[in-house]
Design an enzyme around this catalytic site. Structure first.
Site, mmCIF file in Angstrom:
data_model
loop_
_atom_site.group_PDB
_atom_site.id
_atom_site.type_symbol
_atom_site.label_atom_id
_atom_site.label_comp_id
_atom_site.label_asym_id
_atom_site.label_seq_id
_atom_site.Cartn_x
_atom_site.Cartn_y
_atom_site.Cartn_z
ATOM 1 N N ASP A 151 0.812 -1.221 0.000
ATOM 2 C CA ASP A 151 0.000 0.000 0.000
ATOM 3 C C ASP A 151 0.843 1.268 0.000
ATOM 4 O O ASP A 151 0.356 2.330 0.401
ATOM 5 C CB ASP A 151 -0.936 0.010 1.212
ATOM 6 C CG ASP A 151 -2.278 -0.633 0.917
ATOM 7 O OD1 ASP A 151 -2.602 -0.815 -0.275
ATOM 8 O OD2 ASP A 151 -3.003 -0.967 1.876
ATOM 9 N N LYS A 167 -0.543 4.664 -1.128
ATOM 10 C CA LYS A 167 -1.502 5.457 -0.352
ATOM 11 C C LYS A 167 -0.882 6.738 0.193
ATOM 12 O O LYS A 167 -1.615 7.674 0.536
ATOM 13 C CB LYS A 167 -2.066 4.622 0.804
ATOM 14 C CG LYS A 167 -3.088 3.591 0.362
ATOM 15 C CD LYS A 167 -3.711 2.889 1.555
ATOM 16 C CE LYS A 167 -4.787 1.907 1.128
ATOM 17 N NZ LYS A 167 -5.370 1.194 2.292
ATOM 18 N N HIS A 214 -5.359 -5.547 -5.372
ATOM 19 C CA HIS A 214 -6.802 -5.314 -5.295
ATOM 20 C C HIS A 214 -7.552 -5.939 -6.473
ATOM 21 O O HIS A 214 -8.760 -5.713 -6.632
ATOM 22 C CB HIS A 214 -7.106 -3.819 -5.223
ATOM 23 C CG HIS A 214 -6.884 -3.233 -3.859
ATOM 24 N ND1 HIS A 214 -7.676 -3.559 -2.773
ATOM 25 C CD2 HIS A 214 -5.951 -2.348 -3.397
ATOM 26 C CE1 HIS A 214 -7.240 -2.891 -1.699
ATOM 27 N NE2 HIS A 214 -6.199 -2.161 -2.064
#
Length: 328
Positions: free
Chosen positions: A186, A189, A246
């Site tokens: 991630d 992010k 994802h």
């Protein structure tokens, strides 16, 4: 640090092992080309001392195969008489250094120390460069979340190493790099504005697109590091994970809508680890679920969100997942 001695001559092999073990170096051995590749794949040595005249598969072919398959750079020292043709071809196929035969202990240890320094410098440069990228943004993940993700992925990958579908793909090197790479899933992010990243309500369509872009931001950031340090092969896996974790098994995920085995295995493994940890953790937008409720959601998502084989691996080790989830 592990050193593989790939040497067909037993007398020479024994002597090299003696020299290295006297220096408290962990030594692996192989007497033929196929064995050398097997040991390299399963044990992930960082340094190889390579005899060019190996049976089954000569040293040139072994080096070429390693360079084709490696995720991270293996430092290869060719042991040979000082013949220009052999040396030239060795470096052409990807050798890093050479040592003259007959081998003297002093020279051998100096070569090993020099190679360790090169490996260490490459690793340090990568970390420094990645941190430099992050100074322009900000980190929003907790250390414990990232630690758990690494632990979950290692449990799953270790189980898949023995599965008939994945056992040839999931080597010790794959597991080592997956455990390391997973914590970067991630990283994108840090490029998403707080108004979207920390929103508690339902996203608008535009906000959802903004949030989903963290997969592309993360992969692009890692690719920049990989371009600068191409020998750090684990970054290729890290980029895959950042971009595709994802995606969903049934093709309804993002950013590309990949389906089934078109999704890289590394990303499929991290997907289940990431979702499970999100379920059992309290977040600013949700309360934490119980272990049993989290497990139920994972099971219901088998064949939809997740690879069914990976869900089976999760179930076989749910006790370990429970223990990791409840670490202080």
């Amino acid at each position: 640090m592990k050193v593989l001695v790939a040497e067909s001559n037993q007398k020479h092999r024994d002597l090299l092992v003696q020299y290295l073990e006297e220096e408290q170096i962990q030594v692996l051995t192989a007497a033929d080309g196929q064995k050398a590749l097997e040991v390299w794949s399963n044990e992930d040595p960082k340094i190889i001392i390579m005899d060019i005249n190996m049976p089954d598969m000569d040293g040139f072919s072994i080096i070429e195969e390693i360079r084709r398959r490696e995720l991270d750079h293996t430092y290869i020292i060719v042991a040979t008489e000082h013949e220009e043709v052999i040396l030239g071809r060795s470096f052409d196929v990807g050798a890093d250094d050479f040592i003259s035969v007959p081998i003297r202990k002093t020279e051998l240890i100096y070569r090993i120390k020099a190679s360790e320094k090169v490996i260490s410098n490459q690793e340090n440069q990568t970390v420094i460069y990645a941190l430099a990228q992050l100074t322009e943004t900000r980190d929003i993940e907790t250390g414990r979340h990232l630690e758990r993700i690494g632990m979950y992925t290692k449990v799953i990958a270790t189980e898949l190493k023995n599965h008939p579908i994945y056992k040839e793909h999931v080597t010790s090197q794959f597991i080592n790099h997956l455990t390391l790479s997973s914590v970067l899933h991630d990283i994108g992010k840090v490029g998403i504005e707080d108004a979207v990243l920390r929103k508690k309500g339902i996203y608008t369509d535009e906000e959802r697109k903004t949030m989903q872009a963290h997969t592309i931001i993360g992969a692009s950031t890692i690719d920049k590091v990989a371009d600068k340090y191409p020998f750090m092969g684990f970054l290729k896996m890290a980029s895959e994970i950042a971009r595709y974790h994802h995606e969903k098994w049934d093709g309804t995920g993002y950013p590309e809508g990949l389906k089934g085995e078109d999704i890289p295995l590394s990303a499929r493994i991290v997907a289940i680890a990431d979702v499970f940890d999100a379920l059992i953790s309290e977040r600013y937008y949700k309360p934490k679920y119980s272990f049993e409720e989290s497990k139920r959601i994972i099971l219901e998502s088998s064949g939809k969100h997740f690879d069914p084989v990976i869900v089976e691996a999760f179930l076989k080790h749910e006790a370990e997942f429970y223990a990791i989830a409840h670490l202080d």
